[in-house]
Design a protein around this motif. Structure first.
Motif, PDB file in Angstrom:
ATOM      1  N   SER A 393      50.819  31.176  -8.768  1.00  6.24           N
ATOM      2  CA  SER A 393      49.516  30.664  -8.332  1.00  6.24           C
ATOM      3  C   SER A 393      49.675  29.496  -7.362  1.00  6.24           C
ATOM      4  O   SER A 393      50.794  29.040  -7.088  1.00  6.24           O
ATOM      5  CB  SER A 393      48.694  30.229  -9.542  1.00  6.24           C
ATOM      6  OG  SER A 393      49.387  29.260 -10.305  1.00  6.24           O
ATOM      7  N   ASN A 394      48.556  29.045  -6.823  1.00  3.40           N
ATOM      8  CA  ASN A 394      48.508  27.921  -5.879  1.00  3.40           C
ATOM      9  C   ASN A 394      49.359  28.179  -4.638  1.00  3.40           C
ATOM     10  O   ASN A 394      50.111  27.322  -4.176  1.00  3.40           O
ATOM     11  CB  ASN A 394      48.944  26.619  -6.555  1.00  3.40           C
ATOM     12  CG  ASN A 394      48.058  26.256  -7.726  1.00  3.40           C
ATOM     13  OD1 ASN A 394      46.840  26.404  -7.649  1.00  3.40           O
ATOM     14  ND2 ASN A 394      48.659  25.803  -8.818  1.00  3.40           N
ATOM     15  N   ILE A 395      49.248  29.395  -4.104  1.00  9.13           N
ATOM     16  CA  ILE A 395      50.063  29.773  -2.939  1.00  9.13           C
ATOM     17  C   ILE A 395      49.167  30.290  -1.812  1.00  9.13           C
ATOM     18  O   ILE A 395      49.552  31.206  -1.073  1.00  9.13           O
ATOM     19  CB  ILE A 395      51.115  30.834  -3.310  1.00  9.13           C
ATOM     20  CG1 ILE A 395      50.452  32.026  -4.023  1.00  9.13           C
ATOM     21  CG2 ILE A 395      52.221  30.234  -4.155  1.00  9.13           C
ATOM     22  CD1 ILE A 395      51.382  33.209  -4.201  1.00  9.13           C
ATOM     23  N   ALA A 396      47.989  29.699  -1.646  1.00 11.36           N
ATOM     24  CA  ALA A 396      47.076  30.133  -0.584  1.00 11.36           C
ATOM     25  C   ALA A 396      47.707  30.006   0.797  1.00 11.36           C
ATOM     26  O   ALA A 396      47.401  30.788   1.703  1.00 11.36           O
ATOM     27  CB  ALA A 396      45.783  29.323  -0.652  1.00 11.36           C
ATOM     28  N   ASP A 397      48.609  29.031   0.961  1.00 14.73           N
ATOM     29  CA  ASP A 397      49.246  28.834   2.260  1.00 14.73           C
ATOM     30  C   ASP A 397      50.296  29.894   2.560  1.00 14.73           C
ATOM     31  O   ASP A 397      50.768  29.997   3.700  1.00 14.73           O
ATOM     32  CB  ASP A 397      49.881  27.442   2.321  1.00 14.73           C
ATOM     33  CG  ASP A 397      50.945  27.239   1.258  1.00 14.73           C
ATOM     34  OD1 ASP A 397      50.778  27.785   0.138  1.00 14.73           O
ATOM     35  OD2 ASP A 397      51.932  26.532   1.533  1.00 14.73           O
ATOM     36  N   ARG A 398      50.667  30.703   1.573  1.00 18.05           N
ATOM     37  CA  ARG A 398      51.673  31.741   1.781  1.00 18.05           C
ATOM     38  C   ARG A 398      51.101  33.146   1.682  1.00 18.05           C
ATOM     39  O   ARG A 398      51.797  34.122   1.865  1.00 18.05           O
ATOM     40  CB  ARG A 398      52.824  31.565   0.785  1.00 18.05           C
ATOM     41  CG  ARG A 398      53.873  30.563   1.246  1.00 18.05           C
ATOM     42  CD  ARG A 398      54.492  29.809   0.098  1.00 18.05           C
ATOM     43  NE  ARG A 398      53.562  28.799  -0.417  1.00 18.05           N
ATOM     44  CZ  ARG A 398      53.750  28.138  -1.543  1.00 18.05           C
ATOM     45  NH1 ARG A 398      54.806  28.389  -2.288  1.00 18.05           N
ATOM     46  NH2 ARG A 398      52.879  27.233  -1.937  1.00 18.05           N
ATOM     47  N   ILE A 399      49.823  33.253   1.360  1.00 19.37           N
ATOM     48  CA  ILE A 399      49.142  34.544   1.361  1.00 19.37           C
ATOM     49  C   ILE A 399      48.255  34.611   2.600  1.00 19.37           C
ATOM     50  O   ILE A 399      47.474  33.689   2.857  1.00 19.37           O
ATOM     51  CB  ILE A 399      48.266  34.721   0.102  1.00 19.37           C
ATOM     52  CG1 ILE A 399      49.133  34.658  -1.158  1.00 19.37           C
ATOM     53  CG2 ILE A 399      47.527  36.055   0.150  1.00 19.37           C
ATOM     54  CD1 ILE A 399      48.329  34.731  -2.437  1.00 19.37           C
ATOM     55  N   GLY A 400      48.377  35.677   3.356  1.00 25.02           N
ATOM     56  CA  GLY A 400      47.515  35.819   4.516  1.00 25.02           C
ATOM     57  C   GLY A 400      46.063  35.957   4.099  1.00 25.02           C
ATOM     58  O   GLY A 400      45.731  36.832   3.290  1.00 25.02           O
ATOM     59  N   GLN A 401      45.196  35.114   4.622  1.00 25.01           N
ATOM     60  CA  GLN A 401      43.799  35.143   4.215  1.00 25.01           C
ATOM     61  C   GLN A 401      42.995  36.177   5.017  1.00 25.01           C
ATOM     62  O   GLN A 401      42.202  36.924   4.455  1.00 25.01           O
ATOM     63  CB  GLN A 401      43.186  33.749   4.361  1.00 25.01           C
ATOM     64  CG  GLN A 401      43.865  32.676   3.512  1.00 25.01           C
ATOM     65  CD  GLN A 401      43.729  32.949   2.012  1.00 25.01           C
ATOM     66  OE1 GLN A 401      42.711  33.427   1.545  1.00 25.01           O
ATOM     67  NE2 GLN A 401      44.779  32.653   1.256  1.00 25.01           N
ATOM     68  N   THR A 402      43.204  36.224   6.329  1.00 21.18           N
ATOM     69  CA  THR A 402      42.480  37.196   7.156  1.00 21.18           C
ATOM     70  C   THR A 402      43.319  38.430   7.455  1.00 21.18           C
ATOM     71  O   THR A 402      42.794  39.458   7.880  1.00 21.18           O
ATOM     72  CB  THR A 402      42.054  36.562   8.488  1.00 21.18           C
ATOM     73  OG1 THR A 402      43.217  36.095   9.186  1.00 21.18           O
ATOM     74  CG2 THR A 402      41.117  35.392   8.241  1.00 21.18           C
ATOM     75  N   GLU A 403      44.614  38.345   7.242  1.00 24.85           N
ATOM     76  CA  GLU A 403      45.507  39.492   7.380  1.00 24.85           C
ATOM     77  C   GLU A 403      46.747  39.250   6.537  1.00 24.85           C
ATOM     78  O   GLU A 403      47.118  38.107   6.258  1.00 24.85           O
ATOM     79  CB  GLU A 403      45.908  39.731   8.839  1.00 24.85           C
ATOM     80  CG  GLU A 403      46.749  38.627   9.441  1.00 24.85           C
ATOM     81  CD  GLU A 403      47.296  38.990  10.808  1.00 24.85           C
ATOM     82  OE1 GLU A 403      48.033  39.992  10.901  1.00 24.85           O
ATOM     83  OE2 GLU A 403      46.983  38.274  11.778  1.00 24.85           O
ATOM     84  N   GLY A 404      47.406  40.331   6.124  1.00 23.55           N
ATOM     85  CA  GLY A 404      48.612  40.199   5.316  1.00 23.55           C
ATOM     86  C   GLY A 404      49.114  41.549   4.864  1.00 23.55           C
ATOM     87  O   GLY A 404      48.506  42.600   5.135  1.00 23.55           O
ATOM     88  N   THR A 405      50.244  41.531   4.130  1.00 20.89           N
ATOM     89  CA  THR A 405      50.863  42.759   3.629  1.00 20.89           C
ATOM     90  C   THR A 405      51.420  42.494   2.233  1.00 20.89           C
ATOM     91  O   THR A 405      52.034  41.456   1.983  1.00 20.89           O
ATOM     92  CB  THR A 405      51.999  43.235   4.547  1.00 20.89           C
ATOM     93  OG1 THR A 405      51.483  43.445   5.863  1.00 20.89           O
ATOM     94  CG2 THR A 405      52.631  44.520   4.031  1.00 20.89           C
ATOM     95  N   ILE A 406      51.209  43.447   1.329  1.00 20.57           N
ATOM     96  CA  ILE A 406      51.792  43.410  -0.007  1.00 20.57           C
ATOM     97  C   ILE A 406      52.687  44.631  -0.154  1.00 20.57           C
ATOM     98  O   ILE A 406      52.260  45.761   0.119  1.00 20.57           O
ATOM     99  CB  ILE A 406      50.707  43.458  -1.098  1.00 20.57           C
ATOM    100  CG1 ILE A 406      49.646  42.378  -0.869  1.00 20.57           C
ATOM    101  CG2 ILE A 406      51.326  43.298  -2.482  1.00 20.57           C
ATOM    102  CD1 ILE A 406      48.431  42.551  -1.756  1.00 20.57           C
TER     103      ILE A 406
END
Length: 539
Positions: A393-406
């Motif tokens: 948790s507390n990793i908003a800076d490492r998760i793409g908010q408007t784009e990303g890949t899992i």
């Protein structure tokens, strides 16, 4: 391809109490990421040598916190002492001269054990260790064993700086380990103020000392399994209970034997300990069975490990009141399983031979559910292993908010029911991207805070086994890939800055729908990878 912002696994596993270590990359530098891990019970796994072990295999609740669950008798304990390898986490054990000055561990059930502890002489040069009926006196001045009684083996090993590792093994021990301050061989009559130094205690099953494994609570340790995978896989499982109170002791009277002779501790079991039971069937219909209370109409899975000493042996197994299936034991350990729906409130797990011969048996389990999970050892009562929970948790800076890949590489062990595999979320369903299994399909779910409902894409049918899966999201440009093939066409969703701040493995956004699977690798990218990159990543 973009650098991952978070990665866990891919052959790089490190765990400690209550956490599992992954890593993140920021500005080209690597930083450890401690995934929160909880189960609040122990669990088993297959180690790199192929043996089934409890996690952790050190059975002591607190291996180097002697002021917690350890019981002090006529002694005091002081920490922060100079220890082995120039550490400062040794302890000074001081007696008050009342005799029998000692420290006791948590209680252990009956079994074959090896105890080890690091010790150094203080103003007293001797310690005595007791486990079950086994007793060993150690001379910490000369580095020798003074005397021993009722032990399988005992040794003392110098590790430098006047410290020794003391080892002792017993074939059958129970109760607590007791470490006494002694003043000579055979004497624990101490004077007030006599003391020794101790550090890093361990009890492991079997008659050989293992490498020291530190413990604090023992209950929340992640399990990395090496069965058929030299790189290891993280086990995540739902809660299960082994309803059989004696999973290894088939000599217990609750196991009814007919035309069958029992020899306990006859051979080495799948855990590498000589605790497998030999069943000598004297007729072609010899059997062993026991009564187990169940709920009518529910599914239950019976499993056990069996082998022969030589040749093969045919047998039937299942329930006396339902159909049985056939099995053939060979000279290699196999786990046999059968799933049945209870037609009454009583179930009889049974093994019955179709020929005269001998069978080695270990690790029986009856659990409610439509598939077998990892072995849960019992000794006198049923035992529950809670669900594994793993998140960051507390990793908003490492998760793409408007784009990303899992991305996830997972070995799916069941295609019944539903289970969450991996996802990022904001603490609930309002804003999340999730990969889940629904029956024999993979579903990709994406919901942004600006949507009225989630977008769900479903794959074609899959089989039990390993799968590489990815979901990449971006406004008007979302793609889902399964094993190198694109599952969906481009989505037209619009994603705005949200509050994605949590990565969760093996459960959904609120921690439900636990998975039964083995995780090889999990990666988060803060960018939407190209379709070409996604195809390569998931192939």
């Amino acid at each position: 391809m973009a650098e991952p912002t978070i990665q866990l696994g891919n052959g790089n596993w490190a765990g400690k109490s209550d956490s599992l270590l992954g890593f993140s990359i920021q500005n080209g530098r690597f930083y450890k990421q401690e995934f929160t891990f909880s189960r609040t019970t122990t669990g088993t796994y297959t180690d790199s040598e192929g043996y089934i072990q409890e996690m952790p295999y050190n059975l002591l609740q607190q291996s180097n916190n002697f002021d917690t669950t350890w019981v002090l008798t006529n002694t005091t304990i002081t920490g922060n002492q100079s220890g082995i390898y120039n550490s400062t986490d040794a302890w000074k054990l001081v007696g008050n001269g009342s005799n029998n000055d000692r420290i006791n561990s948590n209680s252990l059930s009956s079994g074959a054990y090896t105890f080890s502890i690091y010790a150094k002489a203080g103003n007293s040069n001797f310690v005595a260790v007791v486990l079950g009926s086994g007793v060993v006196y150690y001379n910490l001045e000369s580095g020798s064993i003074g005397s021993q009684e009722s032990v399988t083996s005992a040794s003392i090993e110098s590790v430098g700086n006047e410290w020794y590792r003391l080892n002792m093994s017993v074939a059958s021990g129970s109760g607590s380990v007791q470490v006494y301050i002694a003043n000579a061989v055979g004497s624990v009559n101490t004077s007030n103020g006599d003391f020794v130094y101790i550090q890093n205690a361990q009890v492991n099953s079997g008659t050989s000392a293992k490498t020291y494994f530190p413990t604090t609570t023992r209950l929340n340790m992640p399990r990395v399994d090496y069965l058929n995978n030299s790189n290891g896989s993280l086990i995540l499982e739902p809660q299960r209970t082994n309803l059989l109170p004696y999973s290894e002791d088939f000599s217990d009277s609750s196991w009814v034997k007919t035309n069958c002779n029992i020899t306990s501790n006859n051979s080495t079991s799948p855990e590498g300990v000589q605790n497998a039971t030999k069943l000598d069937f004297t007729t072609a219909s010899g059997e062993i069975l026991r009564t187990t209370s169940v709920t009518s109409g529910q599914q239950y899975t019976l499993s056990f490990y069996a082998k022969t000493e030589s040749g093969t042996l045919d047998f039937n197994f299942g329930s006396i009141s339902f159909a049985t299936v056939s099995g053939t034991a060979t000279t290699e350990w196999q786990r046999f399983e059968i799933v049945q729906t209870a037609a009454s409130s009583t179930r009889y797990p049974k093994i019955q031979t179709t020929e005269i011969g001998s069978l080695l048996l270990w690790g029986a389990q009856v659990e409610q559910g439509s598939y077998a999970t990892s072995y849960i050892p019992t000794s006198g009562s049923s035992v529950t292993r809670n669900a594994d929970m793993c998140s960051l948790s507390n990793i908003a800076d490492r998760i793409g908010q408007t784009e990303g890949t899992i991305y996830v590489d997972v070995n799916i062990l069941s295609i019944l029911g539903n289970e969450a595999i991996v996802g990022v979320n904001s603490g609930g369903y309002t804003n999340h991207a999730t990969i889940q299994r629904v029956g024999n399909t993979i579903q990709f779910v994406r919901n942004s805070a600006t949507q009225s409902g989630a977008t769900i894409v479903t794959s074609s049918a899959i089989n039990i086994g390993s799968h590489k899966i990815a979901i990449a999201y971006k406004s008007g440009d979302t793609a889902c890939f399964l094993n190198g093939t694109q599952v969906s066409t481009t989505q037209t969703q619009t994603f705005t800055n949200g509050t994605l701040n949590t990565l969760r493995l093996g459960a959904d956004a609120i921690g439900s729908i636990p998975i039964n699977g083995l995780f090889n690798n999990a990666i988060i990218y803060s960018q939407r990878l190209s379709d070409t990159e996604l195809a390569a990543l998931t192939t």
